[in-house]
Write a protein that holds these residues in place. Structure first.
Motif, short mmCIF file in Angstrom:
data_model
loop_
_atom_site.label_atom_id
_atom_site.label_comp_id
_atom_site.label_asym_id
_atom_site.label_seq_id
_atom_site.Cartn_x
_atom_site.Cartn_y
_atom_site.Cartn_z
N ASP A 79 -0.80 11.39 -0.98
CA ASP A 79 0.49 11.47 -1.65
C ASP A 79 1.13 12.81 -1.34
O ASP A 79 0.45 13.79 -1.01
CB ASP A 79 0.35 11.27 -3.17
N THR A 134 5.95 10.28 -2.65
CA THR A 134 5.47 9.04 -2.06
C THR A 134 3.96 8.97 -2.18
O THR A 134 3.27 10.00 -2.17
CB THR A 134 5.90 8.93 -0.58
N SER A 145 -4.75 2.82 1.32
CA SER A 145 -5.18 1.69 2.13
C SER A 145 -6.65 1.87 2.49
O SER A 145 -7.02 2.84 3.16
CB SER A 145 -4.33 1.59 3.41
N SER A 152 0.80 -1.22 0.00
CA SER A 152 0.00 0.00 0.00
C SER A 152 0.84 1.28 0.00
O SER A 152 0.27 2.38 0.02
CB SER A 152 -0.94 0.01 1.22
N TRP A 153 2.17 1.16 -0.02
CA TRP A 153 3.02 2.35 0.09
C TRP A 153 4.17 2.25 -0.90
O TRP A 153 4.86 1.23 -0.97
CB TRP A 153 3.54 2.46 1.53
N TYR A 158 0.48 6.66 -0.74
CA TYR A 158 -0.03 5.67 0.21
C TYR A 158 -1.52 5.47 -0.05
O TYR A 158 -2.26 6.44 -0.20
CB TYR A 158 0.19 6.13 1.65
N ASN A 213 -6.37 7.51 1.05
CA ASN A 213 -5.19 7.56 0.19
C ASN A 213 -4.59 8.96 0.25
O ASN A 213 -5.30 9.95 0.45
CB ASN A 213 -5.51 7.16 -1.25
#
Length: 291
Positions: free
Chosen positions: A120, A110, A114, A69-70, A112, A118
């Protein structure tokens, strides 16, 4: 006036490992502007002129999956912007020394995701070359276009979304930015130093809606004849404060099985819900004369 752009692009996705795909690419651009004007805009005189620019642009990106998830990513890319049409609204465009603006862009970020959440974030740095500016020819009203050395632009930005359920989601984003000319260290005009937004989205069975408020930070402007490479060329400055502006949208759309019309969408947009006059805020900004 005719504008013709030809772009050839080649990209290769290299999956050297399952968690680290790398994607290089290259684009070849041919940019042609052709003016065939018995009466040219602004000068009101005939102009028959054409000019062509060519450039190869590179691109490289890599993405590394830390967990399911990352992930983190890095990108480097070149940019190209052909001269604006108004640079040809002069008696003799051949006197212009302007060239296409070019950028070298770097970004690291980055992402992420989940479940319902979500987000970024990224940082970026841009080397901006060939910033176009104009001066007036002595004894005439004709503009003459030049290029300054350029500017460095850097900043960071982030956004996040959370899905509440039943088609409703919350979102927020923000950014901080610094943009300054290389030689004079002056701020780039009309570039806010920060932005932000937050709101609510809805989407369900063809219906969609959003209500949000956005913020645009302070901006700066200079006298029209300033040289971005020389701080001493600035004789007057004006600054506008930041402002918030609320907006909303409502609409409905559907995909169709028709061979002619594939889909349709109806949308109603309302900006500046509070009715605030941001123009007056700029007009009352302090004007400073500099020796």
């Amino acid at each position: 006036a005719r504008l013709r752009t030809t772009q050839l692009y080649l990209e290769y996705a290299w999956d050297n490992t399952a968690r680290l795909p790398v994607t290089p690419g290259i684009k070849a651009i041919i940019f042609n502007r052709d003016i065939d004007a018995p009466i040219n805009q602004t000068t009101k005189t005939p102009l028959y002129y054409q000019q062509t620019w060519r450039k190869r642009l590179g691109y490289l990106a890599g993405n590394y999956l830390l967990t399911d998830s990352w992930s983190i990513y890095a990108q480097a890319a070149q940019g190209f912007l052909g001269p604006n049409l108004n640079q040809f609204y002069v008696t003799d465009p051949a006197q212009n020394q302007a060239r296409p603006s070019q950028t070298m862009n770097y970004q690291f970020g980055t992402v992420y995701k989940s479940g319902r959440f979500n987000a970024d974030a990224d940082v970026y740095w841009i080397n901006y070359r060939n910033y176009v500016f104009s001066t007036t020819l002595p004894g005439s009203t004709d503009a003459l276009y030049y290029v300054a050395k350029g500017a460095y632009i850097k900043g960071l930005e982030a956004e996040a979304t959370y899905y509440l359920g039943a088609g409703v989601g919350l979102f927020a984003n923000g950014s901080l930015q610094s943009a300054r000319f290389k030689k004079s260290d002056l701020r780039l005009p009309n570039v806010p130093d920060r932005t932000a937004a937050f709101g609510v989205n809805y989407q369900h069975e063809g219906w969609f809606a959003s209500v949000y408020d956005k913020y645009v930070g302070p901006q700066w402007a200079y006298n029209s004849s300033f040289n971005p490479d020389q701080a001493s060329s600035v004789t007057a400055t004006a600054g506008s404060g930041g402002f918030w502006q609320a907006s909303m949208a409502l609409g409905y759309g559907q995909r169709l099985n028709s061979p002619v019309i594939k889909s349709y969408k109806l949308r109603l947009q309302m900006d500046n819900l509070t009715g605030k006059d941001h123009r007056s805020e700029e007009h009352t900004s302090e004007l400073q004369s500099q020796d």
